[in-house]
Design a protein around this motif. Structure first.
Motif, PDB file in Angstrom:
ATOM      1  N   VAL A   1     -65.799  13.272  46.643  1.00  0.00           N
ATOM      2  CA  VAL A   1     -66.686  13.841  45.625  1.00  0.00           C
ATOM      3  C   VAL A   1     -65.859  14.164  44.382  1.00  0.00           C
ATOM      4  O   VAL A   1     -64.858  14.885  44.452  1.00  0.00           O
ATOM      5  CB  VAL A   1     -67.393  15.098  46.150  1.00  0.00           C
ATOM      6  CG1 VAL A   1     -68.280  15.693  45.072  1.00  0.00           C
ATOM      7  CG2 VAL A   1     -68.195  14.771  47.396  1.00  0.00           C
ATOM      8  N   ASP A   2     -66.253  13.684  43.241  1.00  0.00           N
ATOM      9  CA  ASP A   2     -65.577  13.956  41.975  1.00  0.00           C
ATOM     10  C   ASP A   2     -66.176  15.244  41.377  1.00  0.00           C
ATOM     11  O   ASP A   2     -67.251  15.217  40.772  1.00  0.00           O
ATOM     12  CB  ASP A   2     -65.759  12.775  41.031  1.00  0.00           C
ATOM     13  CG  ASP A   2     -64.921  12.932  39.779  1.00  0.00           C
ATOM     14  OD1 ASP A   2     -64.170  13.918  39.714  1.00  0.00           O
ATOM     15  OD2 ASP A   2     -65.029  12.090  38.877  1.00  0.00           O
ATOM     16  N   LYS A   3     -65.467  16.406  41.573  1.00  0.00           N
ATOM     17  CA  LYS A   3     -65.984  17.717  41.149  1.00  0.00           C
ATOM     18  C   LYS A   3     -64.939  18.405  40.284  1.00  0.00           C
ATOM     19  O   LYS A   3     -63.744  18.392  40.598  1.00  0.00           O
ATOM     20  CB  LYS A   3     -66.306  18.582  42.371  1.00  0.00           C
ATOM     21  CG  LYS A   3     -66.874  19.961  42.000  1.00  0.00           C
ATOM     22  CD  LYS A   3     -67.299  20.732  43.231  1.00  0.00           C
ATOM     23  CE  LYS A   3     -66.094  21.123  44.068  1.00  0.00           C
ATOM     24  NZ  LYS A   3     -66.461  21.994  45.207  1.00  0.00           N
ATOM     25  N   THR A   4     -65.382  19.023  39.199  1.00  0.00           N
ATOM     26  CA  THR A   4     -64.511  19.771  38.281  1.00  0.00           C
ATOM     27  C   THR A   4     -65.082  21.178  38.116  1.00  0.00           C
ATOM     28  O   THR A   4     -66.250  21.346  37.740  1.00  0.00           O
ATOM     29  CB  THR A   4     -64.428  19.080  36.909  1.00  0.00           C
ATOM     30  OG1 THR A   4     -63.933  17.753  37.088  1.00  0.00           O
ATOM     31  CG2 THR A   4     -63.508  19.856  35.981  1.00  0.00           C
ATOM     32  N   ILE A   5     -64.232  22.222  38.376  1.00  0.00           N
ATOM     33  CA  ILE A   5     -64.613  23.626  38.204  1.00  0.00           C
ATOM     34  C   ILE A   5     -63.752  24.199  37.090  1.00  0.00           C
ATOM     35  O   ILE A   5     -62.520  24.168  37.166  1.00  0.00           O
ATOM     36  CB  ILE A   5     -64.425  24.416  39.509  1.00  0.00           C
ATOM     37  CG1 ILE A   5     -65.304  23.834  40.618  1.00  0.00           C
ATOM     38  CG2 ILE A   5     -64.749  25.887  39.283  1.00  0.00           C
ATOM     39  CD1 ILE A   5     -65.104  24.509  41.952  1.00  0.00           C
ATOM     40  N   ARG A   6     -64.374  24.751  36.065  1.00  0.00           N
ATOM     41  CA  ARG A   6     -63.666  25.304  34.918  1.00  0.00           C
ATOM     42  C   ARG A   6     -64.122  26.748  34.710  1.00  0.00           C
ATOM     43  O   ARG A   6     -65.321  27.029  34.603  1.00  0.00           O
ATOM     44  CB  ARG A   6     -63.974  24.484  33.663  1.00  0.00           C
ATOM     45  CG  ARG A   6     -63.241  24.991  32.403  1.00  0.00           C
ATOM     46  CD  ARG A   6     -63.517  24.068  31.235  1.00  0.00           C
ATOM     47  NE  ARG A   6     -63.016  22.728  31.519  1.00  0.00           N
ATOM     48  CZ  ARG A   6     -63.235  21.679  30.727  1.00  0.00           C
ATOM     49  NH1 ARG A   6     -63.952  21.822  29.631  1.00  0.00           N
ATOM     50  NH2 ARG A   6     -62.745  20.490  31.046  1.00  0.00           N
ATOM     51  N   HIS A   7     -63.109  27.666  34.672  1.00  0.00           N
ATOM     52  CA  HIS A   7     -63.367  29.102  34.479  1.00  0.00           C
ATOM     53  C   HIS A   7     -62.671  29.521  33.186  1.00  0.00           C
ATOM     54  O   HIS A   7     -61.441  29.468  33.087  1.00  0.00           O
ATOM     55  CB  HIS A   7     -62.835  29.926  35.657  1.00  0.00           C
ATOM     56  CG  HIS A   7     -63.132  31.385  35.546  1.00  0.00           C
ATOM     57  ND1 HIS A   7     -64.365  31.923  35.830  1.00  0.00           N
ATOM     58  CD2 HIS A   7     -62.339  32.420  35.181  1.00  0.00           C
ATOM     59  CE1 HIS A   7     -64.326  33.218  35.651  1.00  0.00           C
ATOM     60  NE2 HIS A   7     -63.097  33.548  35.241  1.00  0.00           N
TER      61      HIS A   7
END
Length: 574
Positions: A384-390
């Motif tokens: 799964v290509d997932k990006t989390i940005r905080h």
């Protein structure tokens, strides 16, 4: 006889000073004796007064502005310690000798003095046996109020404080349960005030000392009746924070200092005034984003797992005439199904003529029952290509800066010698503007503004404040100097103008005058004897010779002759 002579000599020697004193006093008349005694008494009184004043000036303040109860306890303790004390003119301070101030303070502190007018937890030390629960709770509340009062009084700007606690009785019913509250009365030192941070600190201090007491339930009041806690709540409701205000002031001050440091070498010290207005963003925001992109591009495809499933089966059907003949077992297969042929490495082998290839098994078509069922399934799991940005925005960022700079005009000396102010050229003003922009971190995108003006400065008259002759310290010092000066002048006048002439009269003329007088007599006698051996002079000749000798001595030292004549005249008058 010798012993008797010795005693007579000792008595004469002992009585000689007394005789000389009596003789000296005998030379004074009654008026002079009275004046001498009065002068000696006045000198003694003045010396005693000066010594008393000096001893009084050695007293220092032990405690000031103490309550009546504390003052009585302190005085009783000083009397037990045999320490001299006195009060100042207004009676608001207790004075002790300067050398014992610190010692007495420490010894009184060991006894818990002064108590500040409030009773603390020492009230619980004298509990009586059999005291009721109500009285015990009341004493505990009084002790807690006293301890809080002492703690609040330790703040530098607070002179005195009183704390009142309203602690309700506990109840088992939630609806009837009441929260405690507190009120604090403050008396501040003259000229001092409390800022919002100190007010909040006192509220939190009292609230943290009482269970279930909220800081908003603590009311603060000063000696003028100003409700300090309401001021604090209004500021909180407006969203202002003393820490943020201090941060803004520090940023503005740092930028002003940088600009002044870069302008001082150019225009000179005191020839530039800089003001900065900073708009600071104290808002806090956090942003979290999770994105999924399609994983379909062949170069970027990431396969986590892959599974392929392929099956083949036959389902037998009824054939022929129903009966015993048709219920025969099937014909054995000509090819064993339990040991299938291994396909070559390149993949599944093509089926041979008259055979079927299903699920990796080859078998004759004649030996396979009809119908033939095959199934094939394949499962592929991709990553799964997932990006989390905080993202968290920094607090206290500068939104906008505004700068105002005023530069003094340059002073030049004219031909007549007078100082003339001339404006700076435009090129120099532009250079100053560019330097200010670089020093303050000017940003056009941010919307910063700058204004540079060139104008002559008006001379500011210096305010010297209170004149020297109105300064209380100067007046106090002048009073002390005048007081001691008057005493010294009176003593000097009595000594030089009254006592000294009387002492001279008592002692008599100097020895030099007596010696001169004896020399006159001896010289006259020697001349008379010498002339008698040669020529017997007559009485007139002797008188003329003596007069000539006296004239010669009078010409050499007329003052001595005048003193001798005064002595003779006084002796004859006596």
């Amino acid at each position: 006889m010798a012993a008797a002579g010795t005693e007579t000599t000792d008595t004469a020697v002992a009585s000689a000073p007394l005789e000389r004193a009596r003789a000296a006093l005998a030379r004074l008349d009654n008026r002079q004796k009275v004046v001498l005694m009065v002068a000696i008494a006045a000198l003694i009184a003045l010396l005693v007064a000066a010594a008393t004043l000096l001893r009084q000036s050695e007293f220092r303040i032990l405690f000031s502005n103490v309550g009546e109860r504390d003052g009585g306890a302190i005085i009783a303790a000083l009397e037990q310690m045999n320490v001299p004390f006195r009060f100042n003119d207004s009676g608001s301070a207790i004075l002790v000798p300067a050398a014992r101030v610190h010692d007495v303070r420490l010894r009184l502190a060991s006894q818990g003095l002064p108590r500040g007018g409030a009773v603390g937890f020492e009230l619980m030390e004298s509990q009586k046996f059999g005291i009721s629960q109500f009285a015990e709770q009341l004493n505990y509340q009084r002790g807690l109020e006293g301890e809080l009062s002492r703690t609040v009084q330790s703040i530098a700007a607070v002179e005195a404080a009183r704390v009142h606690l309203a602690i309700p009785k506990p109840s088992v019913f939630m609806r009837e349960e009441l929260k405690p509250s507190a009120s604090v009365m403050l008396r501040l030192y003259p000229g001092r005030s409390l800022d919002t941070a100190q007010i909040a600190g006192i509220q939190n201090l009292v609230a943290a000392s009482v269970p279930q007491l909220a800081a908003a339930s603590v009311t603060l009041l000063d000696q003028n009746g100003t409700l300090l806690s309401q001021m604090k709540s209004k500021l909180l409701e407006a969203g202002l924070d003393p820490t943020q205000t201090k941060y803004v002031n520090e940023i503005e001050a740092s930028i002003i200092k940088r600009v002044e440091d870069i302008l001082t070498p150019i225009v000179g010290a005191g020839n530039a005034r800089v003001q900065i207005a900073a708009d600071i963003d104290f808002s806090q925001s956090e942003h979290t984003a999770e994105t999924h992109r399609p994983n379909t591009t062949p170069p970027e495809i990431s396969i986590r797992s892959q599974q392929t499933n392929e099956t083949a089966s036959t389902s037998p059907t009824a054939q022929g005439v129903p009966g015993a003949l048709s219920n025969q077992p099937p014909v054995p297969a000509t090819a064993p199904l339990t040991q299938p042929a291994v396909p070559p490495a390149g993949g599944a082998a093509p089926p041979l003529p008259g055979q079927i290839n299903a699920a990796g098994v080859q078998a004759p078509i004649a030996g396979v029952g009809q119908p033939l069922t095959t199934s094939k399934s394949s499962t592929i799991n991709y990553e799964v290509d997932k990006t989390i940005r905080h993202v968290r925005q920094s607090v206290g960022t500068i939104k906008r800066l505004s700068a105002a700079v005023v530069v003094n005009q340059r002073k030049e000396t004219a031909k007549d010698g007078k100082s003339v102010s001339k404006p700076l050229p435009d090129a120099e003003l532009k250079q100053i503007s560019d330097l200010v922009k670089e020093a303050m971190g000017f940003s056009k995108d941010r919307g910063d503004t700058i204004s540079v003006a060139n104008a002559p400065f008006t001379a500011i008259e210096k305010d010297d404040g209170v004149p020297l002759w109105r300064d209380p310290e100067t007046l106090s010092l002048a009073k002390e100097l005048v007081k001691y000066g008057v005493i010294a002048a009176i003593i000097a006048y009595l000594l030089l103008g009254v006592v000294r002439p009387l002492v001279r009269t008592m002692v008599g003329p100097p020895a030099r005058e007596k010696t001169i007088g004896s020399q006159i007599d001896v010289r006259a006698e020697e001349e008379g004897e010498a002339e008698a051996t040669e020529h017997v002079p007559t009485a007139g000749e002797l008188l003329e010779a003596q007069l000539a000798a006296v004239r010669a001595i009078a010409q050499q030292d007329p003052q001595a002759v005048a003193n001798i004549i005064k002595q003779w005249t006084g002796a004859n008058a006596g």
